[in-house]
Design a protein around this motif. Structure first.
Motif, PDB file in Angstrom:
ATOM      1  N   ASP A  31       0.778  -1.118   0.122  1.00  0.00           N
ATOM      2  CA  ASP A  31       0.016   0.097  -0.075  1.00  0.00           C
ATOM      3  C   ASP A  31       0.806   1.142   0.137  1.00  0.00           C
ATOM      4  OD1 ASP A  31      -2.424  -1.323   0.105  1.00  0.00           O
ATOM      5  OD2 ASP A  31      -2.213  -1.294   2.283  1.00  0.00           O
ATOM      6  N   MET A  32       1.718   1.231   0.922  1.00  0.00           N
ATOM      7  CA  MET A  32       2.875   2.493   0.993  1.00  0.00           C
ATOM      8  C   MET A  32       3.512   2.758  -0.552  1.00  0.00           C
ATOM      9  SD  MET A  32       6.250   3.172   1.182  1.00  0.00           S
ATOM     10  CE  MET A  32       7.278   1.790   1.846  1.00  0.00           C
ATOM     11  N   VAL A  33       4.186   1.646  -1.155  1.00  0.00           N
ATOM     12  CA  VAL A  33       4.755   1.949  -2.291  1.00  0.00           C
ATOM     13  C   VAL A  33       3.682   2.430  -3.402  1.00  0.00           C
ATOM     14  CG1 VAL A  33       5.775   0.906  -4.339  1.00  0.00           C
ATOM     15  CG2 VAL A  33       6.512   0.159  -1.916  1.00  0.00           C
ATOM     16  N   THR A  34       2.625   1.871  -3.343  1.00  0.00           N
ATOM     17  CA  THR A  34       1.304   1.904  -4.410  1.00  0.00           C
ATOM     18  C   THR A  34       0.741   3.391  -4.132  1.00  0.00           C
ATOM     19  OG1 THR A  34       0.763  -0.309  -4.566  1.00  0.00           O
ATOM     20  CG2 THR A  34      -0.981   1.363  -5.212  1.00  0.00           C
ATOM     21  N   LEU A  35       0.826   3.801  -3.068  1.00  0.00           N
ATOM     22  CA  LEU A  35       0.097   5.098  -2.550  1.00  0.00           C
ATOM     23  C   LEU A  35       1.166   6.161  -2.852  1.00  0.00           C
ATOM     24  CD1 LEU A  35      -1.899   4.651   0.423  1.00  0.00           C
ATOM     25  CD2 LEU A  35      -2.986   4.885  -1.862  1.00  0.00           C
ATOM     26  N   SER A  36       2.388   6.001  -2.695  1.00  0.00           N
ATOM     27  CA  SER A  36       3.501   6.811  -3.299  1.00  0.00           C
ATOM     28  C   SER A  36       3.343   7.179  -4.747  1.00  0.00           C
ATOM     29  CB  SER A  36       4.768   6.469  -3.067  1.00  0.00           C
ATOM     30  OG  SER A  36       5.081   5.825  -1.781  1.00  0.00           O
ATOM     31  N   GLY A  37       2.779   6.492  -5.395  1.00  0.00           N
ATOM     32  CA  GLY A  37       2.644   6.548  -6.822  1.00  0.00           C
ATOM     33  C   GLY A  37       1.696   7.844  -7.219  1.00  0.00           C
ATOM     34  N   ALA A  38       1.074   8.516  -5.989  1.00  0.00           N
ATOM     35  CA  ALA A  38       0.177   9.792  -6.282  1.00  0.00           C
ATOM     36  C   ALA A  38       1.266  10.653  -6.749  1.00  0.00           C
ATOM     37  CB  ALA A  38      -0.615   9.947  -4.952  1.00  0.00           C
ATOM     38  N   HIS A  39       2.369  10.601  -6.489  1.00  0.00           N
ATOM     39  CA  HIS A  39       3.325  11.768  -6.858  1.00  0.00           C
ATOM     40  C   HIS A  39       3.659  11.974  -8.250  1.00  0.00           C
ATOM     41  CE1 HIS A  39       5.210  11.858  -2.608  1.00  0.00           C
ATOM     42  NE2 HIS A  39       4.037  12.270  -2.471  1.00  0.00           N
ATOM     43  N   THR A  40       2.985  10.939  -9.073  1.00  0.00           N
ATOM     44  CA  THR A  40       3.069  11.054 -10.572  1.00  0.00           C
ATOM     45  C   THR A  40       2.271  12.414 -10.930  1.00  0.00           C
ATOM     46  OG1 THR A  40       2.623   9.829 -12.592  1.00  0.00           O
ATOM     47  CG2 THR A  40       0.812   9.861 -11.179  1.00  0.00           C
ATOM     48  N   ILE A  41       1.558  13.156 -10.257  1.00  0.00           N
ATOM     49  CA  ILE A  41       0.985  14.196 -10.444  1.00  0.00           C
ATOM     50  C   ILE A  41       1.346  15.136  -9.466  1.00  0.00           C
ATOM     51  CG2 ILE A  41      -0.779  13.503 -11.928  1.00  0.00           C
ATOM     52  CD1 ILE A  41      -2.687  13.731  -9.427  1.00  0.00           C
ATOM     53  N   GLY A  42       1.390  16.582  -9.715  1.00  0.00           N
ATOM     54  CA  GLY A  42       1.818  17.500  -8.661  1.00  0.00           C
ATOM     55  C   GLY A  42       2.990  18.008  -8.646  1.00  0.00           C
ATOM     56  N   LEU A  43       3.476  18.846  -7.891  1.00  0.00           N
ATOM     57  CA  LEU A  43       4.596  19.696  -7.644  1.00  0.00           C
ATOM     58  C   LEU A  43       5.144  19.468  -6.106  1.00  0.00           C
ATOM     59  CD1 LEU A  43       3.549  23.297  -9.068  1.00  0.00           C
ATOM     60  CD2 LEU A  43       4.552  21.040 -10.406  1.00  0.00           C
ATOM     61  N   SER A  44       6.511  19.566  -6.164  1.00  0.00           N
ATOM     62  CA  SER A  44       7.063  19.759  -4.876  1.00  0.00           C
ATOM     63  C   SER A  44       7.907  20.888  -4.745  1.00  0.00           C
ATOM     64  CB  SER A  44       8.179  18.720  -4.594  1.00  0.00           C
ATOM     65  OG  SER A  44       8.806  18.719  -3.507  1.00  0.00           O
ATOM     66  N   HIS A  45       8.011  21.781  -3.566  1.00  0.00           N
ATOM     67  CA  HIS A  45       8.588  23.036  -3.330  1.00  0.00           C
ATOM     68  C   HIS A  45      10.305  22.572  -3.044  1.00  0.00           C
ATOM     69  CE1 HIS A  45       5.306  25.728  -3.025  1.00  0.00           C
ATOM     70  NE2 HIS A  45       4.831  24.898  -2.533  1.00  0.00           N
ATOM     71  N   CYS A  46      10.792  23.493  -3.639  1.00  0.00           N
ATOM     72  CA  CYS A  46      12.355  23.000  -3.579  1.00  0.00           C
ATOM     73  C   CYS A  46      12.843  22.903  -2.034  1.00  0.00           C
ATOM     74  CB  CYS A  46      12.917  24.319  -4.085  1.00  0.00           C
ATOM     75  SG  CYS A  46      12.823  24.460  -5.991  1.00  0.00           S
ATOM     76  N   SER A  47      12.469  23.695  -1.146  1.00  0.00           N
ATOM     77  CA  SER A  47      12.673  23.496   0.112  1.00  0.00           C
ATOM     78  C   SER A  47      12.495  22.060   0.792  1.00  0.00           C
ATOM     79  CB  SER A  47      11.904  24.391   1.248  1.00  0.00           C
ATOM     80  OG  SER A  47      10.476  24.106   1.009  1.00  0.00           O
ATOM     81  N   SER A  48      11.790  21.265   0.145  1.00  0.00           N
ATOM     82  CA  SER A  48      11.583  19.924   0.455  1.00  0.00           C
ATOM     83  C   SER A  48      12.765  18.691   0.004  1.00  0.00           C
ATOM     84  CB  SER A  48      10.344  19.510  -0.112  1.00  0.00           C
ATOM     85  OG  SER A  48       9.077  20.019   0.577  1.00  0.00           O
ATOM     86  N   PHE A  49      13.613  19.410  -0.962  1.00  0.00           N
ATOM     87  CA  PHE A  49      14.640  18.468  -1.320  1.00  0.00           C
ATOM     88  C   PHE A  49      15.701  19.151  -1.536  1.00  0.00           C
ATOM     89  CE2 PHE A  49      12.452  19.788  -5.200  1.00  0.00           C
ATOM     90  CZ  PHE A  49      13.231  20.331  -5.933  1.00  0.00           C
ATOM     91  N   SER A  50      15.911  20.678  -1.245  1.00  0.00           N
ATOM     92  CA  SER A  50      17.115  21.041  -1.513  1.00  0.00           C
ATOM     93  C   SER A  50      18.449  20.755  -0.868  1.00  0.00           C
ATOM     94  CB  SER A  50      16.935  22.800  -0.978  1.00  0.00           C
ATOM     95  OG  SER A  50      16.620  22.778   0.371  1.00  0.00           O
ATOM     96  N   GLY A  51      18.112  19.966   0.287  1.00  0.00           N
ATOM     97  CA  GLY A  51      19.368  19.355   0.844  1.00  0.00           C
ATOM     98  C   GLY A  51      19.878  18.137   0.144  1.00  0.00           C
ATOM     99  N   ARG A  52      19.300  17.574  -0.906  1.00  0.00           N
ATOM    100  CA  ARG A  52      19.871  16.632  -1.683  1.00  0.00           C
ATOM    101  C   ARG A  52      20.695  17.266  -2.644  1.00  0.00           C
ATOM    102  NH1 ARG A  52      15.889  12.701  -4.156  1.00  0.00           N
ATOM    103  NH2 ARG A  52      17.529  11.363  -3.947  1.00  0.00           N
ATOM    104  N   LEU A  53      20.584  18.584  -3.157  1.00  0.00           N
ATOM    105  CA  LEU A  53      21.315  19.018  -4.122  1.00  0.00           C
ATOM    106  C   LEU A  53      22.643  19.736  -3.637  1.00  0.00           C
ATOM    107  CD1 LEU A  53      18.073  21.007  -5.717  1.00  0.00           C
ATOM    108  CD2 LEU A  53      19.015  18.684  -6.198  1.00  0.00           C
ATOM    109  N   GLN A  54      22.735  20.210  -2.363  1.00  0.00           N
ATOM    110  CA  GLN A  54      24.075  20.771  -2.088  1.00  0.00           C
ATOM    111  C   GLN A  54      24.069  20.385  -0.543  1.00  0.00           C
ATOM    112  OE1 GLN A  54      24.011  24.776  -3.085  1.00  0.00           O
ATOM    113  NE2 GLN A  54      22.182  25.173  -1.933  1.00  0.00           N
ATOM    114  N   GLY A  55      25.397  20.379  -0.215  1.00  0.00           N
ATOM    115  CA  GLY A  55      25.550  20.020   1.419  1.00  0.00           C
ATOM    116  C   GLY A  55      25.080  18.838   2.162  1.00  0.00           C
TER     117      GLY A  55
END
Length: 324
Positions: A184-208
């Protein structure tokens, strides 16, 4: 369940039993006699909103998820804060929620058609389903009969919503606590196939990313993806980017293909390939569209039955934002 610690596992079993009881009291076609146009009215309002702004489809699916994971599917996420209490919608994880006005519009029409009959919690469940369908997903029947809760606390949202930095094991545990499986967890994660994410939610993966040196990118993200995201986020600190860059407005399997290509935007997306079991589920969903959309509808129904209020519990709010 096997990945969950023993103490949590016992709690999860107790919650499962309660959720199963609540689920059994929900019925497809619950409003067939009391408000036969209920689902049509919600679908119409969601259609208007998504036609004007397709991004609201993802917003409405997320709104339902954020409601159900905190105190169950009782529309507590819709309540406004008061002078004496900070509500769920004002918790940090919920600051970017949207679609409230769509629920308000549907509720207003429903009160005119059949006053005091259709709960805000059921409107959320219908609206999430309609959003999936309007963006290309498959329809699924939504059991209804939920009642609206009387309590909304920001602290509960903070404690129950999985963070965007969660690992596969942490996500598995969080979903198990709600009576939902790893599938269920993996399947429901598939909802991320639509929509946006704000940069602040993943900026730590890009630097530092390297804690000791304060430099570097997350090695689980492809260099090309990291570079593209850094360029997009560099234009504005408040920028938002598609979760599935290939088809951001289509409910398809693109999200799973992106994760397999190390293009997952959030750490909680890419982590699904770090565990052999969840990685296998990602592959299954990526290469079998029918399997994914079928699983998704079934998982949404199970999620929609989390610890719901039914019968004489709670209330049917006249205005989804305030208690009667």
């Amino acid at each position: 369940m096997a990945l969950v610690i023993v103490g949590t596992f016992v709690v999860a079993l107790c919650l499962c039993a309660g959720d199963a009881q609540a689920q059994a009291q929900l019925q497809v076609g619950f409003y067939a006699q009391s408000c036969p146009q209920a689902e049509v009215i919600v679908r119409d309002e969601v259609g208007r909103a998504v036609s004007a702004n397709v991004g609201l489809a993802a917003g409405l699916v997320r709104l339902h998820f954020h409601d159900c994971f905190v105190q169950g599917c009782d529309a507590s996420v819709l309540l406004d804060s008061t002078a004496n209490s900070t509500a769920e919608k004002d918790a940090i994880p919920n600051k970017s929620l949207r679609g409230f006005e769509v629920i308000d519009a549907a509720k207003t029409r429903l009160e005119g058609a059949c006053a005091g009959t259709v709960s805000c919690a059921d409107i959320l469940a219908f609206a999430a389903r309609d959003s999936v369908v309007l963006t290309g997903g498959s329809p699924y029947a939504v059991p209804a009969g939920r009642r609206d809760g009387n309590v909304s606390a920001a602290s509960e949202a903070q404690a129950n919503l999985p963070p965007f930095t969660a690992s596969a094991a942490q996500l598995t545990e969080a979903f198990a606590k709600k009576g939902l499986s790893q599938e269920d967890m993996v399947t429901l994660s598939g909802a991320h196939t639509i929509g946006l994410s704000h940069c602040s939610s993943f900026s730590g993966r890009l630097q530092g990313y390297n804690a000791s040196t304060g430099t570097g990118q997350d090695p689980s993200m492809s260099a090309a993806t990291a570079s593209a995201l850094a360029a997009q986020c560099g234009r504005s600190p408040d920028a938002a980017v598609p979760m599935d860059a290939g088809s951001p407005d289509a409910f398809d399997t693109g999200y799973f293909h992106a994760v397999l290509a190390n293009q997952g935007v959030l750490a909680s997306d890419q982590t699904l390939t770090s565990d052999n079991v969840t990685a296998a589920l990602v592959v299954e969903n990526a290469y079998n569209t029918y399997l994914f959309v079928t699983r998704f509808g079934e998982a949404m129904v199970r999620m929609g039955g989390i610890k719901g209020l039914t019968g004489g519990d709670g209330q049917i709010r006249t205005n989804c934002r305030v208690l009667n």
